[in-house]
Structure formats: structure tokens, C-alpha cells
Design a protein around this motif. Structure first.
Motif, PDB file in Angstrom:
ATOM      1  N   VAL A  45      21.295  69.269  -0.123  1.00  0.00           N
ATOM      2  CA  VAL A  45      20.698  69.163   1.212  1.00  0.00           C
ATOM      3  C   VAL A  45      19.692  70.288   1.445  1.00  0.00           C
ATOM      4  O   VAL A  45      18.561  70.060   1.888  1.00  0.00           O
ATOM      5  N   VAL A  46      20.099  71.514   1.128  1.00  0.00           N
ATOM      6  CA  VAL A  46      19.252  72.686   1.405  1.00  0.00           C
ATOM      7  C   VAL A  46      17.972  72.668   0.582  1.00  0.00           C
ATOM      8  O   VAL A  46      16.899  73.026   1.060  1.00  0.00           O
ATOM      9  N   THR A  47      18.080  72.241  -0.677  1.00  0.00           N
ATOM     10  CA  THR A  47      16.897  72.252  -1.555  1.00  0.00           C
ATOM     11  C   THR A  47      16.088  70.959  -1.475  1.00  0.00           C
ATOM     12  O   THR A  47      15.132  70.789  -2.222  1.00  0.00           O
ATOM     13  N   CYS A  48      16.494  70.063  -0.573  1.00  0.00           N
ATOM     14  CA  CYS A  48      15.790  68.786  -0.400  1.00  0.00           C
ATOM     15  C   CYS A  48      15.771  67.972  -1.689  1.00  0.00           C
ATOM     16  O   CYS A  48      14.737  67.386  -2.080  1.00  0.00           O
ATOM     17  N   ALA A  49      16.904  67.931  -2.379  1.00  0.00           N
ATOM     18  CA  ALA A  49      17.016  67.157  -3.614  1.00  0.00           C
ATOM     19  C   ALA A  49      16.775  65.681  -3.303  1.00  0.00           C
ATOM     20  O   ALA A  49      17.327  65.152  -2.334  1.00  0.00           O
ATOM     21  N   PRO A  50      15.975  64.997  -4.116  1.00  0.00           N
ATOM     22  CA  PRO A  50      15.747  63.561  -3.873  1.00  0.00           C
ATOM     23  C   PRO A  50      17.047  62.764  -3.902  1.00  0.00           C
ATOM     24  O   PRO A  50      17.292  61.918  -3.036  1.00  0.00           O
ATOM     25  N   VAL A  51      17.884  63.053  -4.924  1.00  0.00           N
ATOM     26  CA  VAL A  51      19.155  62.347  -5.064  1.00  0.00           C
ATOM     27  C   VAL A  51      20.245  63.355  -5.430  1.00  0.00           C
ATOM     28  O   VAL A  51      20.074  64.174  -6.331  1.00  0.00           O
ATOM     29  N   GLU A  91      19.170  42.728   1.760  1.00  0.00           N
ATOM     30  CA  GLU A  91      20.396  42.994   2.514  1.00  0.00           C
ATOM     31  C   GLU A  91      20.686  44.490   2.553  1.00  0.00           C
ATOM     32  O   GLU A  91      21.127  45.023   3.576  1.00  0.00           O
ATOM     33  N   LEU A  92      20.443  45.178   1.425  1.00  0.00           N
ATOM     34  CA  LEU A  92      20.652  46.621   1.392  1.00  0.00           C
ATOM     35  C   LEU A  92      19.767  47.310   2.421  1.00  0.00           C
ATOM     36  O   LEU A  92      20.232  48.214   3.143  1.00  0.00           O
ATOM     37  N   LEU A  93      18.535  46.895   2.517  1.00  0.00           N
ATOM     38  CA  LEU A  93      17.614  47.494   3.476  1.00  0.00           C
ATOM     39  C   LEU A  93      18.079  47.259   4.910  1.00  0.00           C
ATOM     40  O   LEU A  93      17.931  48.129   5.781  1.00  0.00           O
ATOM     41  N   GLU A 147      17.817  50.241  -8.113  1.00  0.00           N
ATOM     42  CA  GLU A 147      16.374  50.364  -8.263  1.00  0.00           C
ATOM     43  C   GLU A 147      15.707  50.463  -6.892  1.00  0.00           C
ATOM     44  O   GLU A 147      14.752  51.225  -6.696  1.00  0.00           O
ATOM     45  N   GLU A 148      16.224  49.708  -5.929  1.00  0.00           N
ATOM     46  CA  GLU A 148      15.694  49.791  -4.566  1.00  0.00           C
ATOM     47  C   GLU A 148      15.930  51.178  -3.980  1.00  0.00           C
ATOM     48  O   GLU A 148      15.043  51.756  -3.334  1.00  0.00           O
ATOM     49  N   VAL A 149      17.128  51.726  -4.232  1.00  0.00           N
ATOM     50  CA  VAL A 149      17.435  53.073  -3.765  1.00  0.00           C
ATOM     51  C   VAL A 149      16.441  54.077  -4.354  1.00  0.00           C
ATOM     52  O   VAL A 149      15.959  54.983  -3.668  1.00  0.00           O
ATOM     53  N   ARG A 150      16.146  53.927  -5.639  1.00  0.00           N
ATOM     54  CA  ARG A 150      15.166  54.829  -6.264  1.00  0.00           C
ATOM     55  C   ARG A 150      13.809  54.716  -5.583  1.00  0.00           C
ATOM     56  O   ARG A 150      13.109  55.727  -5.377  1.00  0.00           O
ATOM     57  N   MET A 151      13.430  53.512  -5.228  1.00  0.00           N
ATOM     58  CA  MET A 151      12.123  53.308  -4.593  1.00  0.00           C
ATOM     59  C   MET A 151      12.035  54.035  -3.253  1.00  0.00           C
ATOM     60  O   MET A 151      10.940  54.438  -2.842  1.00  0.00           O
ATOM     61  N   LEU A 162      10.806  63.131   3.389  1.00  0.00           N
ATOM     62  CA  LEU A 162      11.152  62.295   4.537  1.00  0.00           C
ATOM     63  C   LEU A 162      12.576  61.762   4.438  1.00  0.00           C
ATOM     64  O   LEU A 162      13.224  61.527   5.462  1.00  0.00           O
ATOM     65  N   VAL A 163      13.057  61.548   3.209  1.00  0.00           N
ATOM     66  CA  VAL A 163      14.397  60.989   3.041  1.00  0.00           C
ATOM     67  C   VAL A 163      15.047  61.563   1.790  1.00  0.00           C
ATOM     68  O   VAL A 163      14.390  61.759   0.765  1.00  0.00           O
ATOM     69  N   GLN A 164      16.315  61.883   1.916  1.00  0.00           N
ATOM     70  CA  GLN A 164      17.128  62.309   0.777  1.00  0.00           C
ATOM     71  C   GLN A 164      18.273  61.324   0.624  1.00  0.00           C
ATOM     72  O   GLN A 164      18.759  60.740   1.605  1.00  0.00           O
ATOM     73  N   LEU A 165      18.710  61.152  -0.614  1.00  0.00           N
ATOM     74  CA  LEU A 165      19.777  60.206  -0.910  1.00  0.00           C
ATOM     75  C   LEU A 165      20.991  60.934  -1.468  1.00  0.00           C
ATOM     76  O   LEU A 165      20.860  61.829  -2.311  1.00  0.00           O
ATOM     77  N   VAL A 166      22.171  60.539  -1.012  1.00  0.00           N
ATOM     78  CA  VAL A 166      23.431  61.037  -1.555  1.00  0.00           C
ATOM     79  C   VAL A 166      24.236  59.829  -2.014  1.00  0.00           C
ATOM     80  O   VAL A 166      24.541  58.935  -1.213  1.00  0.00           O
TER      81      VAL A 166
END
Length: 298
Positions: A45-51, A91-93, A147-151, A162-166
Motif C-alpha cells: 500500500v505504502v509503495t503503491c505496488a501495482p499488485v 461480470e467482474l467489472l 487478465e482483466e485484473v492485469r488490464m 490511480l488503482v492498486q490491486l490486492v
């Protein structure tokens, strides 16, 4: 009407059940591995990791660590928690938008949904907030959904996050991301940790901790009993709770204020402990050890 569970609390001189399966912050036990998992989540979170990727067996404490993190986040972070990850990318979106409290009309096209999602991220960024999407039980995501999550991470632009994923899930999630066709997603994982099962010493400390929080003034489980709990539960916290709870009920019905290894063996022999779907058998050697009450296993 009082139940046997209520009565056993009084019988053992406790204030509440020490091994309930319902998450309770008061009973939070931080093993070294849980501390490291939390540190990796916080680092991401602190380092703004993409995933950020956190894995562990069912009942290993992933959700406990996750909610501990959520409690530390400030107003500059907006979180979307997605627990239902089935379906195609459209549906995921929709699940993502709903997790962010955004409308997702059933008749909207994928392009419309993505535009709404991207627009919301830009709005939050302009307001000085980052968005973190947390996918729990992410091992249920299909390859298309991964793959959608990666996009989603492509929306970020250079230093502007703008967005980070966990991604939180069972061990097979790591295997999925390590596949050759998932290399682009794997390269975006900047922080990860796998929570292993508790070892024997940690299970002893875990059991003692929960009993102490519940008001126990002295040990209730003998050391050989906890040894067997560790073996049968494979060190998974949720299974440790379940087996210890059954063992205390059995001891109560026998008017015994201490849980012996023999009592744990009875629970296992009766088949009431499901053990996460795995068959547990008590070896003759284990029974022999359990019967040696003159060695202090009372």
C-alpha cells in the motif's frame, strides 16, 4: 435456554468460548508469519505496488490480516472489496463497480462499464484519493478475469497511481500467476507473501493465548494434547479452533477440567472433526502415548 457450550464456559471458569470460529479482534494472535504478511500488505500500500499477493491455506488467517490492514487505512484511500469473483470479464467489472458504490446497469456494454470505472478512478485521484481493489478468494478468478485484473493496472500512468490491486487467495493462486501465460501479471506483483501453517511451538502459544484471553487462570490443555491438535489440524488456525472446541466439550461431558491427549483422540476417533476434508487417523503409537496419564497428561 443454556446450551452445553454455555455451560462448559462456566465449568472451565472462563468468561467466553476461547475457540469460537467467529472472528473476534479480541482474540487476535499474531504469529511471526502473520506479522510478515501484514508487513507485506502495508508495504504494498505504502509503495503503491501495482499488485500485492497474499496466499495461504483455508483458515490460515488471510482475512484476519486483511481486515487488520483495512482498519489502518486513512481517508485518502478508497477500498473496493470483491468477494464474488465468478463470471466473465464483464461480470467482474460489474462486481468491481458495485464494490466501489458505483452503478453498473445490466444493459450497459463492457465499454460503458470500463469508461465508468476509469472515470471514477480519475475522479477519486483528482480528490486526492487512491483506490485499492481487494479480490478475496482470488483463486476463483478465471484466466480471462485475471487478465482483466492485469488490464486495470494499465490505467496507472507513470508515477500517477490511480488503482492498486490486492489478490488474496489459496496456494493455487500463486501457481496460476506463475504460469507462462500469466507472465505479464506476475511482473506486476511487487509485494507478496505466503502464510504457512503454524508450527508446533506456535500452536502451543496460540492455544495458550486464546485460553488466557477467555479468562483461563491455568493451563487447560496438556502439552501432549496440544501436540496432537497440531498434528491433526496441520497447524491451520481455523482447524485448531474447531478441534480444541470439540475437545473441551468432550472434557466437559466427562467432568474433566483438563483436556488430555486421550480426549483429543476420542474426538478424532468419533469423526466429529472434519479436518478440512482430510481423513485423520490416530496411530497406535499416539494412543499409547495418550494413555500414559502417569506422565502428566491429565
Amino acid at each position: 435456554m443454556a446450551t452445553s457450550l454455555d455451560i462448559y464456559v462456566d465449568f472451565f471458569g472462563l468468561t467466553e468460548r476461547p475457540f469460537s470460529l467467529v472472528p473476534d479482534p479480541a482474540f487476535l494472535f499474531w504469529s511471526d508469519h502473520h506479522r510478515r504478511a501484514f508487513a507485506m500488505l502495508e508495504y504494498g500500500v505504502v509503495t503503491c505496488a501495482p499488485v500485492t499477493l497474499i496466499t495461504g491455506e483455508v483458515g490460515a488467517g488471510k482475512t484476519t490480516v486483511l481486515f487488520k490492514l483495512l482498519a489502518t487505512l486513512g481517508d485518502d484511500v478508497k477500498v473496493g472489496l470483491i468477494t464474488n469473483s465468478h463470471g466473465d470479464r464483464g461480470e467482474l467489472l460489474r462486481w468491481v463497480l458495485m464494490a466501489l458504490d458505483q452503478p453498473a446497469p445490466a444493459d450497459a456494454s463492457y465499454v460503458d462499464l470500463f469508461a465508468r470505472f476509469q472515470g471514477h478512478l480519475i475522479t477519486e485521484y483528482a480528490a486526492g484519493r487512491r483506490v485499492i481493489l481487494i479480490f478475496d478468494e482470488a483463486q476463483n478468478l478465471s484466466r480471462e478475469s485475471l487478465e482483466e485484473v492485469r488490464m486495470f493496472t494499465n490505467i496507472n500512468n507513470n508515477k500517477d497511481v490511480l488503482v492498486q490491486l490486492v489478490l488474496v487467495g489459496q496456494p493455487e493462486l500463486r501457481d496460476m500467476i506463475r504460469r507462462p501465460d500469466m507472465i505479464q501479471l506476475a511482473q506486476r506483483v511487487a509485494a507478496s507473501f505466503h502464510i504457512p501453517a503454524m508450527d508446533l511451538a506456535t500452536v502451543h502459544n496460540y492455544v495458550a493465548h486464546r485460553l488466557r484471553v477467555a479468562g483461563a487462570g491455568e493451563p487447560i490443555f496438556s502439552e501432549p494434547a496440544i501436540d496432537l491438535v497440531h498434528d491433526a489440524s496441520r497447524g491451520i488456525p481455523r482447524l485448531v479452533n474447531q478441534l480444541c472446541d470439540f475437545a473441551m466439550v468432550y472434557a466437559f461431558t466427562k467432568d474433566q477440567r483438563h483436556v488430555s491427549r486421550a480426549t483429543v483422540e476420542e474426538v478424532l476417533a468419533d469423526g466429529v472433526f472434519f479436518a478440512g476434508g482430510q481423513t485423520i487417523s490416530v496411530t497406535p503409537r499416539a494412543r499409547a502415548v495418550g494413555d500414559l496419564s502417569n506422565r502428566g497428561d491429565i
